[in-house]
Design an enzyme around this catalytic site. Structure first.
Site, PDB file in Angstrom:
ATOM      1  CG  LEU A 130      29.518  75.519  37.880  1.00  0.00           C
ATOM      2  CD1 LEU A 130      30.526  76.104  37.191  1.00  0.00           C
ATOM      3  CD2 LEU A 130      29.372  76.663  39.095  1.00  0.00           C
ATOM      4  CB  SER A 137      32.565  73.596  47.290  1.00  0.00           C
ATOM      5  OG  SER A 137      31.322  73.371  47.964  1.00  0.00           O
ATOM      6  CB  THR A 163      17.743  73.236  39.233  1.00  0.00           C
ATOM      7  OG1 THR A 163      18.417  72.751  40.308  1.00  0.00           O
ATOM      8  CG2 THR A 163      16.102  73.384  39.448  1.00  0.00           C
ATOM      9  N   GLY A 247      22.198  84.846  41.684  1.00  0.00           N
ATOM     10  CA  GLY A 247      21.204  83.466  41.794  1.00  0.00           C
ATOM     11  C   GLY A 247      21.027  83.385  43.496  1.00  0.00           C
ATOM     12  CD  GLN A 284       7.082  83.089  79.338  1.00  0.00           C
ATOM     13  OE1 GLN A 284       7.518  82.456  80.161  1.00  0.00           O
ATOM     14  NE2 GLN A 284       6.582  84.322  79.482  1.00  0.00           N
ATOM     15  CB  ILE A 342       5.049  74.585  66.937  1.00  0.00           C
ATOM     16  CG1 ILE A 342       5.862  75.550  67.611  1.00  0.00           C
ATOM     17  CG2 ILE A 342       3.348  75.079  67.023  1.00  0.00           C
ATOM     18  CD1 ILE A 342       5.909  76.924  66.951  1.00  0.00           C
ATOM     19  CD  GLU A 368      21.319  79.203  42.578  1.00  0.00           C
ATOM     20  OE1 GLU A 368      21.650  80.400  42.518  1.00  0.00           O
ATOM     21  OE2 GLU A 368      20.343  78.859  41.921  1.00  0.00           O
ATOM     22  CD  GLU A 372      29.479  73.989  55.128  1.00  0.00           C
ATOM     23  OE1 GLU A 372      28.628  74.119  54.013  1.00  0.00           O
ATOM     24  OE2 GLU A 372      28.936  73.752  56.264  1.00  0.00           O
TER      25      GLU A 372
END
Ligand code: CAA
Length: 384
Positions: A130, A137, A163, A247, A284, A342, A368, A372
């Site tokens: 596409l 967009s 892809t 999708g 913590q 972390i 896909e 937005e």
């Protein structure tokens, strides 16, 4: 309301988890580094039935539900999002599109081998064309055109960010047939990659999902028989939008898997790594990060499963799939960034996987339909 997974669902999740650890984990860093497509792993996914999970067994599929698909996508994506995007495009854009809207002949000829992921012992997968250099967009801004020549069309144009671009055997191509009709002047075609006039561009050198096979594809006077058009004349844009609604469940599940993969690695690391005389999980500041990760991931999982369930119940799922995608992809970006934090310095090097997951997470906010665009789809739905 029942939140319990069935025995079959749990078995599928287990099979996917086992496959990801056994087949995808070895070599994932190397494939990312060298942008190598996981040919062998995708072949094996086909043997497992994961390249046609939801397709009717009459057309070579496993005949499973969308909930099963989400569970499998999460597990594969925890380990290798480059493999899972290939699986997602094949299952929810290409196979779904052909099963829902293809003719019997199209299904026999193309869907059957696509659902198995193989034909005559060779890889056989699909791609969804596409996007264009100036139609991302705005999906209606197609410049690729197909001229009706009676019993065939002649296709010219260029597609971007595809892809499975070089590894696919079958392309589903959206093209303009009558610009005066706007979105109703677009058609979808099944085009075989080895058709004369098709050129596959060089592989994109990407930030993430580097093992996936992304190319531009150009068409010069490519002849496509009329029997390979999908649906009635002018159905192509609606076809693409319907395929993308499903999708987006797949990409939401991919984002969920990237997030939960990063979380599981962080949890294990935080239990082992000591600072100031105790495991960092007992501090913590780290504990709260893990708690927020777990909570957001659970919320993303619920949105993915709810949208999958709606699809399985034949309810309208276009809004819920956009909600799942926008939330899961933003969760993936946030969780993976925290996972690197972390891990500290270790998180910044490749051996610990989280830096790759962070790079992989980013694309889920883009392909896909960007975050937005998902908000635009949701906004139109809640305000109508
Ligand atoms: N189902 C069926 N029909 C739909 C639909 C849906 N979910 N969504 C829209 N349509 C129909 C509309 O009803 C309308 O038809 P009518 O004129 O008969 O009413 C027609 O399509 C045009 O729709 P809109 O007026 O809403 O079109 P728009 O231009 O205003 O907006 C958009 C559409 C939502 C922005 C759309 O262009 C969009 O989703 N854009 C994002 C494109 C995208 O997701 N690209 C991803 C590329 S593929 C990819 O990434 C795959 C990969 O390789 C990983």
């Amino acid at each position: 309301m029942d939140f319990m997974l069935s025995e079959e669902h749990r078995m599928i999740r287990e099979a996917a988890r086992d496959f990801a650890k056994r087949e995808c984990l070895p070599g994932v860093i190397d494939r990312d580094e060298h942008q190598r497509f996981a040919h062998e792993q995708v072949m094996k996914l086909g043997e497992l039935g994961f390249m046609g999970m939801m397709t009717d067994p009459a057309y070579g599929g496993a005949g499973l539900d969308t909930v099963s698909y989400v569970l499998a996508m999460e597990e594969i994506s925890k380990v290798d999002a480059s493999v899972s995007v290939c699986m997602s495009v094949n299952n929810s854009l290409v196979n779904w599109g052909l099963e829902a809207h293809g003719t019997e002949e199209q299904k026999r000829r193309f869907l059957e081998p696509l659902s198995r992921g193989q034909k005559n012992g060779a890889l056989y997968i699909g791609a969804f064309l596409l996007s264009e250099p100036e139609a991302g967009s705005d999906g209606t801004a197609q410049r690729t055109n197909a001229v009706d020549m009676g019993d065939h069309y002649i296709l010219n144009g260029i597609k971007n960010w595809i892809t499975n671009g070089s590894s696919a055997s079958v392309y589903l191509v959206m093209a303009q047939t009558d610009p005066a009709k706007g979105s109703h002047g677009i058609n979808a075609f099944i085009v075989e990659k080895d058709s004369p006039g098709i050129t596959v561009g060089t592989k994109e050198n990407k930030m993430g999902i580097r093992g996936s096979d992304t190319h531009s594809i150009s068409f010069q006077d490519v002849c496509v028989p009329k029997s390979q058009r999908i649906g009635a004349d002018g159905f192509g844009f609606s076809f693409a939008m319907q395929a993308l609604a499903g999708g987006r469940i797949g990409i939401a599940a991919q984002a969920l898997g990237i997030a939960s993969g990063a979380y599981e690695l962080s949890l294990a690391y935080a239990r082992e790594r000591k600072a100031f005389g105790r495991p960092i999980s007992e501090h913590q500041a780290i504990q709260f990060k893990l708690v927020d990760m777990a909570t957001r991931i659970e919320a993303a999982r619920m949105l993915c499963l709810k949208s999958a369930w709606e699809k399985d119940q034949q309810l309208d799922y276009a809004t819920s799939s956009s909600m799942a995608k926008v939330f899961a992809s933003e969760t993936a970006m946030w969780v993976t960034t925290e996972a690197v934090q972390i891990h500290g310095g270790y998180g910044y090097v490749k051996e610990y996987h989280v830096e790759r997951l962070m790079r992989d997470a980013k694309i889920t906010q883009i392909y896909e339909g960007t975050s937005e665009i998902q908000r635009l789809v949701i906004g139109r739905s809640i305000l109508k």
